[in-house]
Design a protein around this motif. Structure first.
Motif, PDB file in Angstrom:
ATOM      1  N   GLY A 118      -5.415   4.716 -10.241  1.00 40.55           N
ATOM      2  CA  GLY A 118      -5.794   5.771 -11.209  1.00 40.55           C
ATOM      3  C   GLY A 118      -6.951   6.019 -11.099  1.00 40.55           C
ATOM      4  O   GLY A 118      -7.038   7.278 -11.657  1.00 40.55           O
ATOM      5  N   ALA A 119      -7.993   5.436 -11.369  1.00 39.47           N
ATOM      6  CA  ALA A 119      -9.132   5.302 -12.014  1.00 39.47           C
ATOM      7  C   ALA A 119      -9.764   4.709 -11.209  1.00 39.47           C
ATOM      8  O   ALA A 119     -10.373   3.841 -12.108  1.00 39.47           O
ATOM      9  N   GLY A 120     -10.723   4.890 -10.141  1.00 40.27           N
ATOM     10  CA  GLY A 120     -11.107   4.701  -8.932  1.00 40.27           C
ATOM     11  C   GLY A 120     -10.836   3.441  -7.965  1.00 40.27           C
ATOM     12  O   GLY A 120     -11.380   2.478  -6.903  1.00 40.27           O
ATOM     13  N   VAL A 121      -9.506   2.664  -8.598  1.00 37.57           N
ATOM     14  CA  VAL A 121      -8.617   1.594  -7.227  1.00 37.57           C
ATOM     15  C   VAL A 121      -7.609   2.676  -6.533  1.00 37.57           C
ATOM     16  O   VAL A 121      -7.072   2.420  -7.525  1.00 37.57           O
ATOM     17  N   SER A 122      -7.655   2.362  -5.594  1.00 41.57           N
ATOM     18  CA  SER A 122      -6.694   3.253  -4.330  1.00 41.57           C
ATOM     19  C   SER A 122      -5.161   2.233  -4.204  1.00 41.57           C
ATOM     20  O   SER A 122      -5.334   1.593  -4.734  1.00 41.57           O
ATOM     21  N   ILE A 123      -4.327   3.396  -4.029  1.00 42.80           N
ATOM     22  CA  ILE A 123      -3.101   2.567  -3.718  1.00 42.80           C
ATOM     23  C   ILE A 123      -3.234   1.049  -2.574  1.00 42.80           C
ATOM     24  O   ILE A 123      -2.769   0.094  -3.139  1.00 42.80           O
ATOM     25  N   GLU A 124      -3.998   1.762  -1.692  1.00 44.74           N
ATOM     26  CA  GLU A 124      -4.500   0.389  -0.664  1.00 44.74           C
ATOM     27  C   GLU A 124      -4.750  -0.259  -1.571  1.00 44.74           C
ATOM     28  O   GLU A 124      -4.405  -1.565  -1.168  1.00 44.74           O
ATOM     29  N   ASP A 125      -5.794  -0.625  -2.118  1.00 46.50           N
ATOM     30  CA  ASP A 125      -6.692  -1.481  -2.503  1.00 46.50           C
ATOM     31  C   ASP A 125      -5.482  -2.058  -3.357  1.00 46.50           C
ATOM     32  O   ASP A 125      -5.399  -3.888  -4.055  1.00 46.50           O
ATOM     33  N   GLY A 126      -4.432  -1.766  -4.789  1.00 44.53           N
ATOM     34  CA  GLY A 126      -3.264  -2.093  -5.208  1.00 44.53           C
ATOM     35  C   GLY A 126      -2.154  -3.085  -4.915  1.00 44.53           C
ATOM     36  O   GLY A 126      -2.223  -3.645  -4.765  1.00 44.53           O
ATOM     37  N   GLN A 127      -1.975  -2.202  -3.553  1.00 48.41           N
ATOM     38  CA  GLN A 127      -1.503  -2.871  -2.274  1.00 48.41           C
ATOM     39  C   GLN A 127      -1.850  -4.273  -2.346  1.00 48.41           C
ATOM     40  O   GLN A 127      -0.952  -5.449  -1.623  1.00 48.41           O
ATOM     41  N   ALA A 128      -3.270  -4.100  -1.721  1.00 53.54           N
ATOM     42  CA  ALA A 128      -3.987  -5.858  -1.125  1.00 53.54           C
ATOM     43  C   ALA A 128      -3.663  -6.900  -2.327  1.00 53.54           C
ATOM     44  O   ALA A 128      -4.045  -7.607  -1.992  1.00 53.54           O
ATOM     45  N   ALA A 129      -4.164  -6.067  -3.322  1.00 54.54           N
ATOM     46  CA  ALA A 129      -3.927  -7.130  -4.559  1.00 54.54           C
ATOM     47  C   ALA A 129      -3.011  -8.022  -5.360  1.00 54.54           C
ATOM     48  O   ALA A 129      -2.896  -8.892  -5.177  1.00 54.54           O
ATOM     49  N   ALA A 130      -1.612  -7.271  -5.180  1.00 52.63           N
ATOM     50  CA  ALA A 130      -0.565  -7.694  -5.245  1.00 52.63           C
ATOM     51  C   ALA A 130      -0.204  -8.602  -4.264  1.00 52.63           C
ATOM     52  O   ALA A 130       0.831  -9.257  -4.118  1.00 52.63           O
ATOM     53  N   ARG A 131      -0.556  -8.204  -2.806  1.00 52.18           N
ATOM     54  CA  ARG A 131      -0.170  -8.888  -2.021  1.00 52.18           C
ATOM     55  C   ARG A 131      -0.980 -10.639  -2.062  1.00 52.18           C
ATOM     56  O   ARG A 131      -0.618 -11.659  -2.204  1.00 52.18           O
ATOM     57  N   MET A 183       3.384  -2.305  -5.979  1.00 53.40           N
ATOM     58  CA  MET A 183       4.569  -3.642  -5.893  1.00 53.40           C
ATOM     59  C   MET A 183       4.574  -3.709  -4.461  1.00 53.40           C
ATOM     60  O   MET A 183       5.202  -4.378  -4.319  1.00 53.40           O
ATOM     61  N   ASN A 184       4.482  -2.383  -3.769  1.00 54.81           N
ATOM     62  CA  ASN A 184       5.357  -3.000  -2.117  1.00 54.81           C
ATOM     63  C   ASN A 184       3.789  -3.640  -2.057  1.00 54.81           C
ATOM     64  O   ASN A 184       5.010  -4.732  -1.146  1.00 54.81           O
ATOM     65  N   GLY A 185       2.898  -3.875  -2.191  1.00 47.47           N
ATOM     66  CA  GLY A 185       2.204  -5.069  -2.081  1.00 47.47           C
ATOM     67  C   GLY A 185       2.636  -6.576  -1.356  1.00 47.47           C
ATOM     68  O   GLY A 185       2.515  -7.241  -0.502  1.00 47.47           O
ATOM     69  N   ALA A 186       2.868  -6.685  -2.494  1.00 41.52           N
ATOM     70  CA  ALA A 186       3.935  -8.393  -3.156  1.00 41.52           C
ATOM     71  C   ALA A 186       4.945  -8.029  -2.745  1.00 41.52           C
ATOM     72  O   ALA A 186       5.142  -8.938  -1.875  1.00 41.52           O
ATOM     73  N   SER A 187       5.829  -7.494  -2.860  1.00 41.11           N
ATOM     74  CA  SER A 187       7.583  -7.537  -2.103  1.00 41.11           C
ATOM     75  C   SER A 187       7.425  -7.544  -0.335  1.00 41.11           C
ATOM     76  O   SER A 187       7.952  -8.121  -0.139  1.00 41.11           O
ATOM     77  N   ASP A 188       6.480  -6.820   0.113  1.00 42.09           N
ATOM     78  CA  ASP A 188       6.143  -6.655   1.452  1.00 42.09           C
ATOM     79  C   ASP A 188       5.815  -8.112   1.996  1.00 42.09           C
ATOM     80  O   ASP A 188       6.938  -8.472   3.051  1.00 42.09           O
ATOM     81  N   PHE A 189       5.430  -8.987   1.337  1.00 41.10           N
ATOM     82  CA  PHE A 189       4.601  -9.564   1.857  1.00 41.10           C
ATOM     83  C   PHE A 189       5.525 -10.628   1.889  1.00 41.10           C
ATOM     84  O   PHE A 189       5.559 -11.999   2.390  1.00 41.10           O
ATOM     85  N   LEU A 190       6.703 -11.328   0.268  1.00 41.33           N
ATOM     86  CA  LEU A 190       7.433 -11.125   0.132  1.00 41.33           C
ATOM     87  C   LEU A 190       8.602 -11.616   0.934  1.00 41.33           C
ATOM     88  O   LEU A 190       8.889 -13.094   1.807  1.00 41.33           O
TER      89      LEU A 190
END
Length: 154
Positions: A56-69, A112-119
């Motif tokens: 919400g301040a420079g990091v996109s949801i897509e990058d956040g999902q990649a980080a969570a993954r 957090m779907n980035g982590a959940s989906d991968f798991l």
């Protein structure tokens, strides 16, 4: 020789890294009875930390999902270090995701779907889990996401 879960992870194009050493005064995992508690994992890649900043301040949801993954990949690396064989996982019980968030950011579950989906992809039905997705003002090393997990193991 790798088991079924590691074979599935390889089919996803993922190689589990060496489990990271703790960055402070804690242990990376604790096994008690048939439960394995894995400490929070950050998005550490082959060349160091890969995702820093606030959603919400420079990091996109897509990058956040990649980080969570990436955090989830590191979570499984710690589980392998603890168990020796990921096929000893009976169930992923719960993950808790901490999302470094700007004050008005409210899409922590999407991140957090980035982590959940991968798991779920990696573990199959055994990977379906309870989850919390928490927005926080900051995380160690300025990372975008941190994920911890609880497993039932044999």
């Amino acid at each position: 020789m790798s088991g079924k879960i590691e074979a599935r992870i390889a089919e996803l194009g993922v190689t589990l890294p060496q489990a990271a050493a703790p960055a402070a005064n804690y242990v990376p995992f604790v096994r008690t009875g048939n439960q394995l508690f894995v400490s929070g994992q950050i998005p550490m890649g082959a060349n160091g930390i890969e995702y820093q900043g606030k959603l919400g301040a420079g990091v996109s949801i897509e990058d956040g999902q990649a980080a969570a993954r990436l955090c989830a990949i590191n979570l499984l690396a710690q589980a392998k270090a603890a168990l020796g064989d990921l096929d000893k996982i009976v169930r992923l019980v719960k993950i808790v995701g901490f999302v470094n968030s700007a004050p008005d950011f409210g899409d922590q579950p999407k991140v957090m779907n980035g982590a959940s989906d991968f798991l779920v992809e990696a573990l199959g039905d055994v990977g379906r889990h309870a989850r919390s997705a928490v927005g926080v003002a900051g995380l160690p090393f300025g990372v975008a996401v941190e994920v911890e997990g609880i497993f039932e193991v044999e």
